[in-house]
Design an enzyme around this catalytic site. Structure first.
Site, mmCIF file in Angstrom:
data_model
loop_
_atom_site.group_PDB
_atom_site.id
_atom_site.type_symbol
_atom_site.label_atom_id
_atom_site.label_comp_id
_atom_site.label_asym_id
_atom_site.label_seq_id
_atom_site.Cartn_x
_atom_site.Cartn_y
_atom_site.Cartn_z
ATOM 1 N N ARG A 16 -19.010 5.664 -60.147
ATOM 2 C CA ARG A 16 -18.969 4.625 -59.262
ATOM 3 C C ARG A 16 -17.530 4.640 -58.594
ATOM 4 O O ARG A 16 -16.654 5.456 -58.989
ATOM 5 C CB ARG A 16 -19.139 3.176 -59.943
ATOM 6 C CG ARG A 16 -17.938 3.064 -60.846
ATOM 7 C CD ARG A 16 -18.231 1.391 -61.672
ATOM 8 N NE ARG A 16 -16.997 1.166 -62.438
ATOM 9 C CZ ARG A 16 -17.058 0.340 -63.361
ATOM 10 N NH1 ARG A 16 -18.220 -0.345 -63.700
ATOM 11 N NH2 ARG A 16 -16.061 0.055 -63.603
ATOM 12 N N VAL A 61 -12.828 11.335 -70.959
ATOM 13 C CA VAL A 61 -11.826 11.914 -70.767
ATOM 14 C C VAL A 61 -10.839 11.816 -71.823
ATOM 15 O O VAL A 61 -9.837 12.650 -71.885
ATOM 16 C CB VAL A 61 -11.004 11.544 -69.453
ATOM 17 C CG1 VAL A 61 -12.136 11.739 -68.179
ATOM 18 C CG2 VAL A 61 -10.663 9.921 -69.496
ATOM 19 N N TYR A 152 -0.626 0.001 -67.840
ATOM 20 C CA TYR A 152 -1.251 0.343 -66.760
ATOM 21 C C TYR A 152 -0.011 1.444 -65.852
ATOM 22 O O TYR A 152 -0.064 2.394 -65.604
ATOM 23 C CB TYR A 152 -1.836 -0.551 -65.532
ATOM 24 C CG TYR A 152 -2.569 0.036 -64.504
ATOM 25 C CD1 TYR A 152 -3.975 0.494 -64.738
ATOM 26 C CD2 TYR A 152 -2.018 0.102 -63.377
ATOM 27 C CE1 TYR A 152 -4.657 1.203 -63.626
ATOM 28 C CE2 TYR A 152 -2.699 0.733 -62.097
ATOM 29 C CZ TYR A 152 -4.106 1.144 -62.354
ATOM 30 O OH TYR A 152 -4.767 1.937 -61.501
ATOM 31 N N LYS A 156 0.308 5.230 -65.038
ATOM 32 C CA LYS A 156 0.239 5.598 -63.846
ATOM 33 C C LYS A 156 1.778 6.386 -63.591
ATOM 34 O O LYS A 156 1.886 7.567 -62.600
ATOM 35 C CB LYS A 156 0.056 4.690 -62.842
ATOM 36 C CG LYS A 156 -1.397 4.249 -63.132
ATOM 37 C CD LYS A 156 -2.582 5.396 -62.810
ATOM 38 C CE LYS A 156 -3.935 4.659 -62.879
ATOM 39 N NZ LYS A 156 -4.928 5.907 -62.705
ATOM 40 N N THR A 187 -13.230 -1.805 -55.289
ATOM 41 C CA THR A 187 -14.080 -1.045 -56.196
ATOM 42 C C THR A 187 -14.369 -1.995 -57.256
ATOM 43 O O THR A 187 -13.817 -3.090 -57.330
ATOM 44 C CB THR A 187 -13.341 0.285 -56.947
ATOM 45 O OG1 THR A 187 -12.252 -0.282 -57.658
ATOM 46 C CG2 THR A 187 -12.778 1.040 -55.856
#
Ligand SMILES: NC(=O)c1ccc[n+]([C@@H]2O[C@H](COP(=O)([O-])OP(=O)(O)OC[C@H]3O[C@@H](n4cnc5c(N)ncnc54)[C@H](O)[C@@H]3O)[C@@H](O)[C@H]2O)c1
Length: 264
Positions: A16, A61, A152, A156, A187
């Site tokens: 998605r 993953v 996060y 990143k 999204t």
């Protein structure tokens, strides 16, 4: 319709969102697409809706065994990989005082360790290809920071740095490695797919970021297509920002504010 003709492309988190848009875009340009995700139903449905040059594989993953299995299935189905898109990721928001260790580690395991495991697992396969390309999805939060996003942001920034180390190591073997830095894109991750206002588009517009619309998964898929194709063979270890001007706007406004204060 042939920009990635016959290239074998493994995309993680492709059931998605941005990954699915990339799967469609690259399929339409002739790629052989392996959709990896933990959402088996959505991933299988997407692969069959695309057609014969697409397949789905269950890929977590954060698991080395899962990576080895996915690369083996990709090779068995379509041949050695030409392109790896490390796109799978999760978001988590909490102030540092409230951030549970297991949440921090979950984000790092998927967003950061997942990219390491992916590059390691796919490397021998990519070596067999010509003009191979790894595309690691970071974020604008791999370039600037924000409140309540310690895990996060850490993951990143790491993806950006890991991309450059891999570019150094792999470049001489004909595998280029670049990072993509999306801004706010509509999204499931960002929560709202239908309404610009509910998505936060209005506050963004008030901040004057350049285009008069919200970011769409296809905006990022187009950049991925360029980096997957042979049009980008001179790009290596670089950061590709697609954020509608958010970072640029933020920096400009901060400078204006600073000089206004200095003048007063
Ligand atoms: N949407 C944005 O505004 C935005 C901005 C910057 C960066 N990004 C990054 O883009 C990437 C894609 O995000 P998106 O917005 O499409 O999110 P999304 O939630 O719509 O899609 C992420 C996909 O990753 C999959 N996934 C989660 N954990 C996984 C795991 N362990 N193994 C395999 N797959 C797993 C999910 O099932 C999902 O299909 C992420 O890395 C995200 O951090 C998104």
């Amino acid at each position: 319709m042939t920009r990635v003709l016959n290239k074998v492309v493994l995309i993680t988190g492709a059931a998605r969102g941005i990954g699915a848009a990339a799967a469609k875009r690259l399929y339409d340009e002739g790629g052989k697409i392996v959709i990896g995700d933990v959402l088996d139903e959505e991933g299988t449905a997407l692969a069959s809706s695309l057609g014969e040059r697409a397949t789905y594989v269950h890929l977590d993953v954060s698991s080395k065994a899962s990576w080895d299995n996915a690369v083996a299935i990709a090779e068995k189905t379509f041949g050695p990989l030409n392109v790896l898109i490390n796109n799978a990721g999760i978001a988590h928001q909490a102030y540092i005082k409230d951030l549970a260790l297991e949440d921090y580690q979950r984000v790092i395991n998927i967003n950061q360790t997942g990219v390491f495991l992916g590059m390691q697992a796919a490397y021998p396969s990519l070596l067999m290809g010509k003009n191979s390309s790894i595309i690691n999805v970071s974020s604008i939060y791999g370039l600037v920071v924000d409140l309540h996003s310690m895990a996060y942001v850490a993951s990143k920034f790491a993806v950006k740095a890991m991309t450059k180390v891999a570019a150094l190591e792999f470049g001489r073997f004909g595998i280029r490695v670049n990072s993509v830095h999306p801004g706010l894109i509509k999204t499931p991750m960002t929560g709202v797919e239908s309404s610009d206002a509910a998505f936060g588009y209005v506050p963004l517009k008030k901040r004057d970021h350049a285009p008069d619309r919200a970011g769409q998964p296809e905006d990022i898929a187009n950049m991925m297509l360029f980096l997957a194709s042979d049009e980008s063979t001179y790009a290596n270890g670089a950061e590709f920002v697609i954020d509608g001007g958010i970072i640029w706007n933020r920096e400009t406004k901060a400078k204006e504010e600073y000089f206004k204060n200095v003048a007063e």
